[in-house]
Motif scaffolding. Structure first.
Motif, short mmCIF file in Angstrom:
data_model
loop_
_atom_site.label_atom_id
_atom_site.label_comp_id
_atom_site.label_asym_id
_atom_site.label_seq_id
_atom_site.Cartn_x
_atom_site.Cartn_y
_atom_site.Cartn_z
N CYS A 77 0.83 -1.21 0.00
CA CYS A 77 0.00 0.00 0.00
C CYS A 77 0.87 1.26 0.00
O CYS A 77 0.56 2.23 -0.69
N LEU A 78 1.95 1.25 0.79
CA LEU A 78 2.85 2.40 0.80
C LEU A 78 3.43 2.66 -0.58
O LEU A 78 3.51 3.82 -1.03
N LYS A 79 3.82 1.59 -1.27
CA LYS A 79 4.41 1.73 -2.60
C LYS A 79 3.36 2.27 -3.58
O LYS A 79 3.66 3.12 -4.42
N GLU A 80 2.16 1.78 -3.48
CA GLU A 80 1.11 2.24 -4.40
C GLU A 80 0.71 3.69 -4.12
O GLU A 80 0.49 4.48 -5.05
N LEU A 81 0.63 4.06 -2.85
CA LEU A 81 0.25 5.43 -2.50
C LEU A 81 1.34 6.43 -2.87
O LEU A 81 1.06 7.64 -2.98
N ALA A 82 2.57 5.96 -3.08
CA ALA A 82 3.66 6.85 -3.48
C ALA A 82 3.63 7.14 -4.98
O ALA A 82 4.35 8.03 -5.45
N LEU A 83 2.82 6.41 -5.71
CA LEU A 83 2.73 6.61 -7.16
C LEU A 83 1.83 7.79 -7.49
O LEU A 83 0.98 8.18 -6.69
N GLU A 111 -11.87 -8.55 0.83
CA GLU A 111 -13.01 -7.67 0.56
C GLU A 111 -12.68 -6.21 0.86
O GLU A 111 -13.05 -5.30 0.11
N ARG A 112 -11.98 -5.97 1.97
CA ARG A 112 -11.63 -4.60 2.32
C ARG A 112 -10.62 -4.02 1.33
O ARG A 112 -10.68 -2.83 0.98
N ALA A 113 -9.68 -4.85 0.86
CA ALA A 113 -8.69 -4.39 -0.11
C ALA A 113 -9.36 -4.07 -1.45
O ALA A 113 -8.99 -3.11 -2.13
N ARG A 171 -8.61 2.24 7.89
CA ARG A 171 -9.86 1.55 7.57
C ARG A 171 -9.60 0.20 6.91
O ARG A 171 -10.38 -0.74 7.06
N LEU A 172 -8.51 0.11 6.17
CA LEU A 172 -8.18 -1.15 5.52
C LEU A 172 -7.75 -2.21 6.52
O LEU A 172 -8.16 -3.38 6.41
N PHE A 173 -6.95 -1.83 7.51
CA PHE A 173 -6.34 -2.83 8.39
C PHE A 173 -7.04 -3.03 9.73
O PHE A 173 -6.85 -4.06 10.36
N ILE A 174 -7.81 -2.06 10.19
CA ILE A 174 -8.47 -2.19 11.50
C ILE A 174 -9.97 -2.23 11.29
O ILE A 174 -10.58 -1.24 10.87
#
Length: 358
Positions: free
Chosen positions: A19-25, A49-51, A222-225
């Motif tokens: 997610c960090l790598k994708e959000l840096a794009l 499902e959340r992803a 929201r994705l992880f918790i």
């Protein structure tokens, strides 16, 4: 048609880094990647499902990755033949057969992707990609994990130079940048790696985190918790000084129980007063902490602890870890890493001091 990116993840932490790598794009490139969740060693629950709903990925695929013990025909190759040449011949056969057998369980055509990112290429996916002669990028399993445990060298101790030479020619397979079809391996900090590898490239995780916006952080929370409100309610209870204990699947269960009881007794006291102790079990730790430590708050083991950095106004007085490298924690005034000297009191040193045996 060639697709852009695919990530193979084996843990929640791998998904976090993805997610960090994708959000840096750039925004126009986000939402196009494929996320693969391997169920070989981890239960992802309803993370799929959340992803899918978070907007970062075009598709999320489950991967029923099979360990070598699943294939009885591979087991004969684990026998020590008492001769280096014979052992290497057996390993060549093992490497090819493992990749071929794994093929039936791979749910994705990796040849469709321009860039393939793999965490833990020591797992069967590494053998499969090498068998199929598919190039990929490897990523560090955990933050600075090679500093403390270089699995490539430990798993191949004895004649490592010869084995690395063979891996570079795809005769056998070695993880972490030594395989022929591994293009490179992302490392958080090259300066702490005890043994160099020409394919290591430095990609600091802190730089990826620093780029996050408030909206990005909220997405990750929201994705992880799943139950954020419930967690906040727990955090408001008890003493003002909060102590977070990070567990690991160390030692036998009865010894592990005693080890973390000792950790809590010694480090759960702040300025002479008992703090509010919270336990964050490791995802692969099977000890039932809710039963064994029912007087403390036990957090969901599945979300990466780094997510706690993004919760507004959350502060711990102390975080204590025995074996997990506690880098990157910003939500605590004090971070204690007890390390191997502490662990020596609970099991023979040779069990966990692998680097000293290389």
């Amino acid at each position: 048609m060639t697709k852009e990116r695919i990530y193979v993840c084996h843990t929640y932490y791998h998904v976090y880094v993805t997610c960090l790598k994708e959000l840096a794009l750039p925004k126009e490139r986000q939402g196009k990647a494929t996320l693969v969740l391997s169920t070989m060693s981890n239960d992802f629950g309803n993370l799929k499902e959340r992803a899918e709903a978070c907007g970062l990925f075009k598709e999320v695929v489950m991967f029923d990755e099979k360990e070598d013990v699943f294939f009885p025909e591979l087991q004969k190759y684990h026998t020590d033949r008492g001769n280096l040449v014979l052992n290497m011949l057996a390993r060549i056969k093992y490497t090819k057969m493992f990749g071929r057998l794994e093929k039936a369980y791979v749910p994705i055509d990796f040849r469709q992707y321009q860039d393939i990112y793999v965490f833990c290429d020591s797992d069967p996916i590494g053998y499969y990609l090498s068998y199929e002669k598919i190039h990929y990028h490897a990523l560090e399993d955990g933050l600075n994990c090679i500093q403390y445990y270089d699995t490539a060298r430990y798993d191949n101790r004895g004649h490592f130079g010869l084995k690395a030479w063979m891996a570079a020619r795809n005769l056998i397979f070695i993880q972490n940048g030594y395989g022929k079809y591994c293009l490179d391996m992302e490392i958080n900090d090259l300066s702490v790696v005890p043994y160099p590898c020409k394919k290591y490239i430095e990609v600091p995780r802190a730089g990826l985190v620093d780029r996050l916006t408030a909206k990005d952080k909220d997405l990750l929370i929201r994705l992880f918790i799943e139950d954020m409100d419930g967690l906040l309610t727990q955090l408001k209870q008890g003493a003002e000084d909060k102590v977070l204990v990070l567990t690991e699947p160390l030692c036998e269960l009865d010894v592990r129980r005693r080890l973390f009881a000792d950790v809590i007794e010694e480090y759960g006291v702040v300025d002479g007063k008992k703090g509010q102790v919270l336990i964050k079990p490791h995802p692969r730790d099977v000890l039932d902490y809710r039963k064994e430590f029912s007087e403390y708050i036990v957090l969901n083991p599945m979300f990466p602890m780094e997510i706690l950095n993004f919760i507004p106004d959350l502060k711990f007085r102390r975080v204590v870890s025995v074996a997990t490298v506690p880098n990157g924690i910003k939500f605590a005034e004090e971070v204690l890493f007890l390390g191997e000297d502490f662990l020596d009191k609970y099991e023979p040193p040779e069990v966990h001091r692998q680097n000293e045996m290389i």
